[in-house]
Design a protein around this motif. Structure first.
Motif, PDB file in Angstrom:
ATOM      1  N   ILE A 169      52.600  16.988 -10.598  1.00  0.00           N
ATOM      2  CA  ILE A 169      51.705  18.091 -10.962  1.00  0.00           C
ATOM      3  C   ILE A 169      50.385  17.478 -11.393  1.00  0.00           C
ATOM      4  N   PRO A 170      49.274  17.812 -10.723  1.00  0.00           N
ATOM      5  CA  PRO A 170      47.982  17.212 -11.107  1.00  0.00           C
ATOM      6  C   PRO A 170      47.489  17.792 -12.430  1.00  0.00           C
ATOM      7  N   ILE A 171      46.907  16.979 -13.249  1.00  0.00           N
ATOM      8  CA  ILE A 171      46.366  17.389 -14.546  1.00  0.00           C
ATOM      9  C   ILE A 171      44.853  17.243 -14.465  1.00  0.00           C
ATOM     10  N   TYR A 172      44.159  18.306 -14.741  1.00  0.00           N
ATOM     11  CA  TYR A 172      42.704  18.301 -14.681  1.00  0.00           C
ATOM     12  C   TYR A 172      42.158  18.168 -16.094  1.00  0.00           C
ATOM     13  N   LYS A 173      41.212  17.269 -16.272  1.00  0.00           N
ATOM     14  CA  LYS A 173      40.580  17.083 -17.569  1.00  0.00           C
ATOM     15  C   LYS A 173      39.224  17.795 -17.542  1.00  0.00           C
ATOM     16  N   LYS A 174      38.866  18.388 -18.654  1.00  0.00           N
ATOM     17  CA  LYS A 174      37.612  19.102 -18.767  1.00  0.00           C
ATOM     18  C   LYS A 174      36.620  18.217 -19.493  1.00  0.00           C
ATOM     19  N   TYR A 175      35.441  18.069 -18.871  1.00  0.00           N
ATOM     20  CA  TYR A 175      34.365  17.301 -19.499  1.00  0.00           C
ATOM     21  C   TYR A 175      33.234  18.261 -19.842  1.00  0.00           C
ATOM     22  N   ALA A 176      32.717  18.150 -21.061  1.00  0.00           N
ATOM     23  CA  ALA A 176      31.629  19.021 -21.503  1.00  0.00           C
ATOM     24  C   ALA A 176      30.316  18.427 -21.062  1.00  0.00           C
ATOM     25  N   ILE A 177      29.626  19.096 -20.130  1.00  0.00           N
ATOM     26  CA  ILE A 177      28.328  18.644 -19.644  1.00  0.00           C
ATOM     27  C   ILE A 177      27.284  19.578 -20.244  1.00  0.00           C
ATOM     28  N   PRO A 178      26.334  19.039 -20.997  1.00  0.00           N
ATOM     29  CA  PRO A 178      25.332  19.928 -21.611  1.00  0.00           C
ATOM     30  C   PRO A 178      24.388  20.500 -20.555  1.00  0.00           C
ATOM     31  N   ILE A 179      24.194  21.829 -20.576  1.00  0.00           N
ATOM     32  CA  ILE A 179      23.302  22.525 -19.645  1.00  0.00           C
ATOM     33  C   ILE A 179      22.084  22.973 -20.453  1.00  0.00           C
ATOM     34  N   PRO A 180      20.893  22.601 -20.027  1.00  0.00           N
ATOM     35  CA  PRO A 180      19.709  23.000 -20.801  1.00  0.00           C
ATOM     36  C   PRO A 180      19.440  24.505 -20.680  1.00  0.00           C
ATOM     37  N   HIS A 181      19.252  25.156 -21.828  1.00  0.00           N
ATOM     38  CA  HIS A 181      18.953  26.592 -21.877  1.00  0.00           C
ATOM     39  C   HIS A 181      17.526  26.768 -22.347  1.00  0.00           C
ATOM     40  N   PRO A 182      16.869  27.842 -21.892  1.00  0.00           N
ATOM     41  CA  PRO A 182      15.498  28.066 -22.380  1.00  0.00           C
ATOM     42  C   PRO A 182      15.512  28.401 -23.871  1.00  0.00           C
ATOM     43  N   VAL A 183      14.589  27.791 -24.583  1.00  0.00           N
ATOM     44  CA  VAL A 183      14.502  27.998 -26.033  1.00  0.00           C
ATOM     45  C   VAL A 183      13.274  28.860 -26.300  1.00  0.00           C
ATOM     46  N   PRO A 184      13.433  29.965 -27.037  1.00  0.00           N
ATOM     47  CA  PRO A 184      12.256  30.788 -27.323  1.00  0.00           C
ATOM     48  C   PRO A 184      11.324  30.071 -28.289  1.00  0.00           C
ATOM     49  N   VAL A 185      10.025  30.060 -27.922  1.00  0.00           N
ATOM     50  CA  VAL A 185       9.012  29.430 -28.758  1.00  0.00           C
ATOM     51  C   VAL A 185       8.033  30.515 -29.188  1.00  0.00           C
TER      52      VAL A 185
END
Length: 147
Positions: free
Chosen positions: A35-51
């Motif tokens: 049974i294959p086991i998939y690992k989850k990696y957290a990749i940061p996605i840039p979000h627009p920041v209100p200025v």
């Protein structure tokens, strides 16, 4: 006798079970499955920041300015008001006046009389109506009279 019938019944049920499901050579085998086991990696996605952008909102305020026409203060306003004034109505009264000329009596009077003239009107007269009974049917069906 009853035991023999019961044993025969059990044997026939057992034989029909073997015919339907085969012989009793049933065996289970085990097989390992990966049974294959998939690992989850957290990749940061840039979000627009209100200025916050500083903005200056100007609200125009009306300012008085010079006009060629002189405007009086306070400005006169025409007000139309309906006011009901009670009016006393004069009541009629009898005034006696003297006639300056003499009226001759008796004076000529013409009288028109209308006399109704009776017009003779027709009066109802009894007229006997004889109904004829025909014993024979006419040649023209539906007319009732013989021609």
């Amino acid at each position: 006798m009853k035991i023999f019938i019961f044993i025969t019944l059990i044997a026939s049920v057992w034989a029909s079970y073997e015919d339907a499901h085969g012989s009793t050579t049933y065996h289970e085998t085990q097989k390992t499955v990966e049974i294959p086991i998939y690992k989850k990696y957290a990749i940061p996605i840039p979000h627009p920041v209100p200025v916050a952008v500083p903005q200056q909102i100007k609200v125009p305020i009306p300012q008085p300015y010079q006009v060629q026409v002189a405007v009086p203060h306070p400005v006169p306003v025409e007000i139309v008001k309906k006011i009901e004034i009670p009016v006393e109505k004069p009541e009629p009264y009898i005034v006696e006046k003297k006639v300056p000329y003499v009226v001759e009596k008796p004076y000529a009077v013409t009288i028109e009389k209308h006399f109704p003239v009776p017009i003779p009107r027709p009066y109802p007269v009894h007229v006997p109506v004889y109904k004829h009974v025909f014993h024979h049917q006419s040649k023209h069906h539906g007319h009732g009279w013989k021609h």
